[in-house]
Design a protein around this motif. Structure first.
Motif, PDB file in Angstrom:
ATOM      1  N   PRO A  47       0.802  -1.230   0.000  1.00 31.52           N
ATOM      2  CA  PRO A  47       0.000   0.000   0.000  1.00 31.52           C
ATOM      3  C   PRO A  47       0.830   1.273   0.000  1.00 31.52           C
ATOM      4  O   PRO A  47       0.352   2.320  -0.449  1.00 31.52           O
ATOM      5  CB  PRO A  47      -0.840  -0.119   1.287  1.00 31.52           C
ATOM      6  N   SER A  48       2.072   1.204   0.464  1.00 30.70           N
ATOM      7  CA  SER A  48       2.900   2.411   0.482  1.00 30.70           C
ATOM      8  C   SER A  48       3.250   2.888  -0.921  1.00 30.70           C
ATOM      9  O   SER A  48       3.646   4.052  -1.103  1.00 30.70           O
ATOM     10  CB  SER A  48       4.188   2.155   1.274  1.00 30.70           C
ATOM     11  N   LYS A  49       3.113   2.014  -1.921  1.00 29.56           N
ATOM     12  CA  LYS A  49       3.409   2.403  -3.303  1.00 29.56           C
ATOM     13  C   LYS A  49       2.145   2.720  -4.104  1.00 29.56           C
ATOM     14  O   LYS A  49       2.222   2.922  -5.311  1.00 29.56           O
ATOM     15  CB  LYS A  49       4.189   1.289  -4.013  1.00 29.56           C
ATOM     16  N   VAL A  50       0.992   2.793  -3.430  1.00 31.89           N
ATOM     17  CA  VAL A  50      -0.261   3.146  -4.108  1.00 31.89           C
ATOM     18  C   VAL A  50      -0.816   4.412  -3.465  1.00 31.89           C
ATOM     19  O   VAL A  50      -1.225   4.407  -2.301  1.00 31.89           O
ATOM     20  CB  VAL A  50      -1.294   1.999  -4.016  1.00 31.89           C
ATOM     21  N   ASP A  51      -0.792   5.489  -4.209  1.00 32.76           N
ATOM     22  CA  ASP A  51      -1.391   6.750  -3.758  1.00 32.76           C
ATOM     23  C   ASP A  51      -2.898   6.578  -3.610  1.00 32.76           C
ATOM     24  O   ASP A  51      -3.498   7.015  -2.611  1.00 32.76           O
ATOM     25  CB  ASP A  51      -1.058   7.836  -4.795  1.00 32.76           C
ATOM     26  N   GLY A  52      -3.511   5.941  -4.609  1.00 32.94           N
ATOM     27  CA  GLY A  52      -4.953   5.751  -4.574  1.00 32.94           C
ATOM     28  C   GLY A  52      -5.438   5.032  -5.809  1.00 32.94           C
ATOM     29  O   GLY A  52      -4.654   4.608  -6.657  1.00 32.94           O
ATOM     30  N   ILE A  53      -6.739   4.892  -5.917  1.00 34.62           N
ATOM     31  CA  ILE A  53      -7.347   4.270  -7.079  1.00 34.62           C
ATOM     32  C   ILE A  53      -8.520   5.112  -7.536  1.00 34.62           C
ATOM     33  O   ILE A  53      -9.344   5.547  -6.719  1.00 34.62           O
ATOM     34  CB  ILE A  53      -7.794   2.819  -6.791  1.00 34.62           C
ATOM     35  N   LYS A  54      -8.559   5.376  -8.819  1.00 38.09           N
ATOM     36  CA  LYS A  54      -9.695   6.064  -9.425  1.00 38.09           C
ATOM     37  C   LYS A  54     -10.686   5.003  -9.908  1.00 38.09           C
ATOM     38  O   LYS A  54     -10.324   4.097 -10.661  1.00 38.09           O
ATOM     39  CB  LYS A  54      -9.256   6.916 -10.605  1.00 38.09           C
ATOM     40  N   ILE A  55     -11.937   5.109  -9.453  1.00 40.24           N
ATOM     41  CA  ILE A  55     -12.971   4.161  -9.860  1.00 40.24           C
ATOM     42  C   ILE A  55     -14.052   4.915 -10.618  1.00 40.24           C
ATOM     43  O   ILE A  55     -14.618   5.891 -10.113  1.00 40.24           O
ATOM     44  CB  ILE A  55     -13.581   3.432  -8.644  1.00 40.24           C
ATOM     45  N   SER A  56     -14.317   4.463 -11.835  1.00 44.66           N
ATOM     46  CA  SER A  56     -15.346   5.056 -12.695  1.00 44.66           C
ATOM     47  C   SER A  56     -16.325   3.972 -13.112  1.00 44.66           C
ATOM     48  O   SER A  56     -16.307   3.500 -14.257  1.00 44.66           O
ATOM     49  CB  SER A  56     -14.715   5.695 -13.935  1.00 44.66           C
ATOM     50  N   LEU A  57     -17.169   3.559 -12.187  1.00 45.28           N
ATOM     51  CA  LEU A  57     -18.176   2.540 -12.466  1.00 45.28           C
ATOM     52  C   LEU A  57     -19.603   3.098 -12.380  1.00 45.28           C
ATOM     53  O   LEU A  57     -20.567   2.370 -12.636  1.00 45.28           O
ATOM     54  CB  LEU A  57     -18.041   1.365 -11.493  1.00 45.28           C
ATOM     55  N   LEU A  58     -19.728   4.369 -11.992  1.00 40.94           N
ATOM     56  CA  LEU A  58     -21.035   5.029 -11.849  1.00 40.94           C
ATOM     57  C   LEU A  58     -21.935   4.244 -10.899  1.00 40.94           C
ATOM     58  O   LEU A  58     -23.134   4.097 -11.137  1.00 40.94           O
ATOM     59  CB  LEU A  58     -21.706   5.226 -13.221  1.00 40.94           C
ATOM     60  N   ASP A  59     -21.358   3.755  -9.820  1.00 38.72           N
ATOM     61  CA  ASP A  59     -22.082   2.948  -8.843  1.00 38.72           C
ATOM     62  C   ASP A  59     -21.686   3.443  -7.450  1.00 38.72           C
ATOM     63  O   ASP A  59     -20.653   3.052  -6.901  1.00 38.72           O
ATOM     64  CB  ASP A  59     -21.715   1.471  -9.021  1.00 38.72           C
ATOM     65  N   GLN A  60     -22.498   4.324  -6.881  1.00 36.28           N
ATOM     66  CA  GLN A  60     -22.163   4.949  -5.610  1.00 36.28           C
ATOM     67  C   GLN A  60     -22.019   3.935  -4.485  1.00 36.28           C
ATOM     68  O   GLN A  60     -21.078   4.007  -3.682  1.00 36.28           O
ATOM     69  CB  GLN A  60     -23.219   5.998  -5.248  1.00 36.28           C
ATOM     70  N   ALA A  61     -22.935   2.985  -4.410  1.00 36.90           N
ATOM     71  CA  ALA A  61     -22.887   2.006  -3.319  1.00 36.90           C
ATOM     72  C   ALA A  61     -21.609   1.180  -3.385  1.00 36.90           C
ATOM     73  O   ALA A  61     -20.977   0.891  -2.353  1.00 36.90           O
ATOM     74  CB  ALA A  61     -24.112   1.104  -3.372  1.00 36.90           C
ATOM     75  N   HIS A  62     -21.204   0.783  -4.589  1.00 34.07           N
ATOM     76  CA  HIS A  62     -19.966   0.014  -4.718  1.00 34.07           C
ATOM     77  C   HIS A  62     -18.776   0.845  -4.284  1.00 34.07           C
ATOM     78  O   HIS A  62     -17.891   0.354  -3.553  1.00 34.07           O
ATOM     79  CB  HIS A  62     -19.766  -0.460  -6.153  1.00 34.07           C
ATOM     80  N   GLU A  63     -18.714   2.097  -4.715  1.00 38.14           N
ATOM     81  CA  GLU A  63     -17.578   2.929  -4.344  1.00 38.14           C
ATOM     82  C   GLU A  63     -17.498   3.116  -2.835  1.00 38.14           C
ATOM     83  O   GLU A  63     -16.412   3.055  -2.252  1.00 38.14           O
ATOM     84  CB  GLU A  63     -17.658   4.287  -5.042  1.00 38.14           C
ATOM     85  N   GLU A  64     -18.622   3.331  -2.197  1.00 36.74           N
ATOM     86  CA  GLU A  64     -18.621   3.521  -0.741  1.00 36.74           C
ATOM     87  C   GLU A  64     -18.139   2.267  -0.024  1.00 36.74           C
ATOM     88  O   GLU A  64     -17.352   2.350   0.940  1.00 36.74           O
ATOM     89  CB  GLU A  64     -20.018   3.916  -0.279  1.00 36.74           C
ATOM     90  N   ALA A  65     -18.585   1.099  -0.479  1.00 42.10           N
ATOM     91  CA  ALA A  65     -18.142  -0.147   0.134  1.00 42.10           C
ATOM     92  C   ALA A  65     -16.663  -0.402  -0.133  1.00 42.10           C
ATOM     93  O   ALA A  65     -15.915  -0.855   0.755  1.00 42.10           O
ATOM     94  CB  ALA A  65     -18.995  -1.311  -0.379  1.00 42.10           C
ATOM     95  N   PHE A  66     -16.208  -0.105  -1.334  1.00 48.14           N
ATOM     96  CA  PHE A  66     -14.815  -0.334  -1.714  1.00 48.14           C
ATOM     97  C   PHE A  66     -13.883   0.558  -0.903  1.00 48.14           C
ATOM     98  O   PHE A  66     -12.864   0.091  -0.368  1.00 48.14           O
ATOM     99  CB  PHE A  66     -14.656  -0.065  -3.211  1.00 48.14           C
ATOM    100  N   ARG A  67     -14.200   1.838  -0.796  1.00 44.49           N
ATOM    101  CA  ARG A  67     -13.274   2.753  -0.110  1.00 44.49           C
ATOM    102  C   ARG A  67     -13.156   2.419   1.373  1.00 44.49           C
ATOM    103  O   ARG A  67     -12.100   2.662   1.984  1.00 44.49           O
ATOM    104  CB  ARG A  67     -13.693   4.202  -0.331  1.00 44.49           C
ATOM    105  N   ALA A  68     -14.201   1.843   1.949  1.00 42.74           N
ATOM    106  CA  ALA A  68     -14.145   1.454   3.362  1.00 42.74           C
ATOM    107  C   ALA A  68     -13.164   0.306   3.592  1.00 42.74           C
ATOM    108  O   ALA A  68     -12.722   0.087   4.726  1.00 42.74           O
ATOM    109  CB  ALA A  68     -15.533   1.074   3.854  1.00 42.74           C
ATOM    110  N   ARG A  69     -12.822  -0.417   2.529  1.00 48.30           N
ATOM    111  CA  ARG A  69     -11.906  -1.549   2.646  1.00 48.30           C
ATOM    112  C   ARG A  69     -10.465  -1.188   2.304  1.00 48.30           C
ATOM    113  O   ARG A  69      -9.569  -2.033   2.423  1.00 48.30           O
ATOM    114  CB  ARG A  69     -12.376  -2.689   1.723  1.00 48.30           C
TER     115      ARG A  69
END
Length: 387
Positions: free
Chosen positions: A222-244
């Motif tokens: 994880p120290s080599k990953v700044d972040g991830i851009k997710i473009s799935l147009l699915d709010q519920a999925h993004e909220e669940a994913f970012r919590a993990r």
């Protein structure tokens, strides 16, 4: 007064109603990282055989547009799909764009953040038949971006779905790229609504299984990953994913339908932004993020709420044609002299769509030069036989 077409095949009068926002720099530091993904301005006087050759770029206008984003406190996602990568803009043009942009960014007084898209689009898909070939293609572009001083965004590559790559193949390629980068990278998960050739990315047609693959990839270093851009147009999925996500790894929303709520967050987690729509709504985005930094949620939502219908129109299906709406608003607001895109991409949308974008941009206060916008809209209407 204008005469605009409607969805039900009528013409109706329209008069501007909005109060234009004035672009300005934030007055306090922002609490969200925000990248706007910007388009490329063509040089139609220099272009020849636009469907068959490299695009001619108006470099002055292209860079001036980026400087305008930086002046408003936004970062830049360079040479991404908004810049028509793989849809009119080739790697050599993208490489020159990155190099010019990085020189301009280094000279800008605000020292803006710039992250740049590394992909595999300089190599024909027929030559990308295994992990080694895909890795080598990515590394060629990554080396050029790092040499220019840019942060890497590892763009989703059509090469993986083209060979029906397994999760293990994705892991092998991405692990090498992540571990070999000079600084933490941004991963890029672009749904097939943006590019049908990306269907089944991360080796599965099931979004939950795909999520597990990429989360395992991030968790390995994880120290080599700044972040991830997710473009799935699915709010519920993004909220669940970012919590993990591991601590310190950002979720950069690419959800051009639900960005206002996702950036605001749910009280425990929030998204940052890497959005094409931010290039079109920069004054509203910048000033809303400033309000958010002040914890002024009423102003934040008042500024962003009117932009959401506009964004949903620009990004409506077929979503991959959204770039035309970004360039259209750039033209209306005087950032370019014409409404011509690489490969004639402006023809991907119809006049009724452009009329809807015009109305919604007015309602959101995003026609920052109203008289010019009306004059240019009349020109486009006349081209379509509407006086």
């Amino acid at each position: 007064m204008l005469t605009l077409p409607t969805d039900d095949h009528r013409l109706e009068p329209y008069r501007l109603r909005g109060a234009p926002l004035v672009p300005r720099a934030p007055r306090i530091p922002l609490t969200r990282t925000a990248f706007a993904a910007a388009h490329v301005v063509s040089d139609p006087l220099s272009e020849r055989n636009p469907w068959d050759t490299r695009p001619a770029v108006d470099w002055d206008a292209t860079l001036a547009f980026r400087i305008g984003l930086w002046d408003q406190g936004l970062g830049l996602a360079e040479a991404m799909d908004t810049a028509q990568r793989g849809m009119g803009v080739d790697w050599l043009t993208a490489k020159e764009l990155i190099e010019r942009t990085m020189r301009a960014a280094k000279a800008h007084p605000m020292k803006p953040r710039v992250a740049c898209g590394a992909g595999t689009d300089h190599v024909p898909l027929s030559d990308l038949r295994d992990a080694a070939a895909i890795t080598a293609a990515y590394e060629t572009q990554a080396e050029a971006i790092e040499a220019a001083g840019g942060q890497l965004i590892l763009m989703a590559s059509r090469a993986f779905p083209a060979i029906a790559a397994s999760p293990e193949t994705y892991a092998a390629v991405y692990r090498r790229l992540i571990d070999g980068a000079r600084e933490p990278v941004i991963l890029h998960w672009l749904g097939d609504m943006f590019d049908p050739a990306l269907k089944g990315y991360w080796g599965s047609g099931n979004v939950e299984a795909a999520s597990d693959v990429v989360l395992d990839l991030i968790a390995a270093n994880p120290s080599k990953v700044d972040g991830i851009k997710i473009s799935l147009l699915d709010q519920a999925h993004e909220e669940a994913f970012r919590a993990r996500l591991p601590a310190g790894v950002r979720l950069y929303t690419g959800d051009d339908f639900n960005y206002a709520d996702l950036i605001a967050g749910d009280g425990r987690h929030h998204s940052h932004a890497l959005l094409g729509i931010f290039a079109a709504i920069a004054p509203a985005a910048s000033q809303a993020l400033e309000a958010l930094a002040r914890n002024d949620m009423a102003t934040y939502h008042a500024l962003l709420a009117p932009t959401v219908p506009l964004s949903r129109e620009i990004f409506r299906a077929p979503t991959r044609f959204y770039k035309a709406g970004i360039a259209f608003l750039s033209w209306l607001n005087g950032y370019q002299r014409h409404f011509i895109m690489p490969a004639g991409f402006q023809s991907s949308r119809d006049i009724t769509h452009y009329a809807a974008v015009f109305r919604l941009a007015d309602a959101a206060g995003l026609l920052t030069k109203p008289d010019l916008a009306v004059e240019r809209m009349k020109t486009l209407l006349a081209l379509h036989g509407i006086d």
